[in-house]
Motif scaffolding. Sequence first.
Motif, short mmCIF file in Angstrom:
data_model
loop_
_atom_site.label_atom_id
_atom_site.label_comp_id
_atom_site.label_asym_id
_atom_site.label_seq_id
_atom_site.Cartn_x
_atom_site.Cartn_y
_atom_site.Cartn_z
N CYS A 159 -2.01 3.35 6.87
CA CYS A 159 -1.65 2.09 6.23
C CYS A 159 -0.57 2.20 5.17
N GLN A 160 -0.17 3.39 4.79
CA GLN A 160 0.79 3.55 3.69
C GLN A 160 2.16 2.99 4.04
N ALA B 270 -4.03 6.90 -3.35
CA ALA B 270 -3.75 5.66 -2.62
C ALA B 270 -3.82 4.50 -3.60
N ASP C 7 -10.20 5.94 -0.84
CA ASP C 7 -10.22 6.33 0.58
C ASP C 7 -11.33 7.35 0.78
N PHE D 17 0.85 -1.20 0.00
CA PHE D 17 0.00 0.00 0.00
C PHE D 17 0.88 1.24 0.00
N ALA D 18 0.74 2.06 -1.02
CA ALA D 18 1.56 3.26 -1.15
C ALA D 18 0.72 4.44 -1.61
N VAL D 19 1.24 5.62 -1.36
CA VAL D 19 0.55 6.84 -1.76
C VAL D 19 1.46 7.63 -2.68
N THR E 105 -5.46 6.08 4.41
CA THR E 105 -4.21 6.28 3.68
C THR E 105 -3.07 6.56 4.65
#
Length: 124
Positions: free
Chosen positions: A86-87, A53, A75, A47-49, A83
């Motif tokens: 959890c990122q 997201a 999100d 999980f990345a931003v 976001t």
Amino acid sequence: MKRIMLLLCLTLVSCGKDDGITPVSFVQLLSNPGKLEGKRVSVFGFFAVGVGAELFIDKVHAQFGDGASAITVIDTTENGEMTFNCQGKYVIIKATFDMHRGLHSLKDVERIYEPGKPPCFASQ
């Protein structure tokens, strides 16, 4: 790390259904999206931003911003807590898989968690 991811993906796929949620691999979502559209799924990824997201197949693809190996995560939290919390983690996301105009997304997110840890996000 790839062996761990493969083992986890195989475990998710082999576990069957859980509360109406179908465990699927990341590759299944990208390679056969029509079969899973509108279904509640459980999928593992990084999980990345970036622009938004996104769930990537792994951390390397996230670092390169490889959109072809990413699924947008919608999100809808007011303050972006999903976001923010959890990122930058390998997570399992339980959500509805959707395709709109050919774009893959996970919406109506129920839960995001690192395997073996409490959720970094859970809907109310």
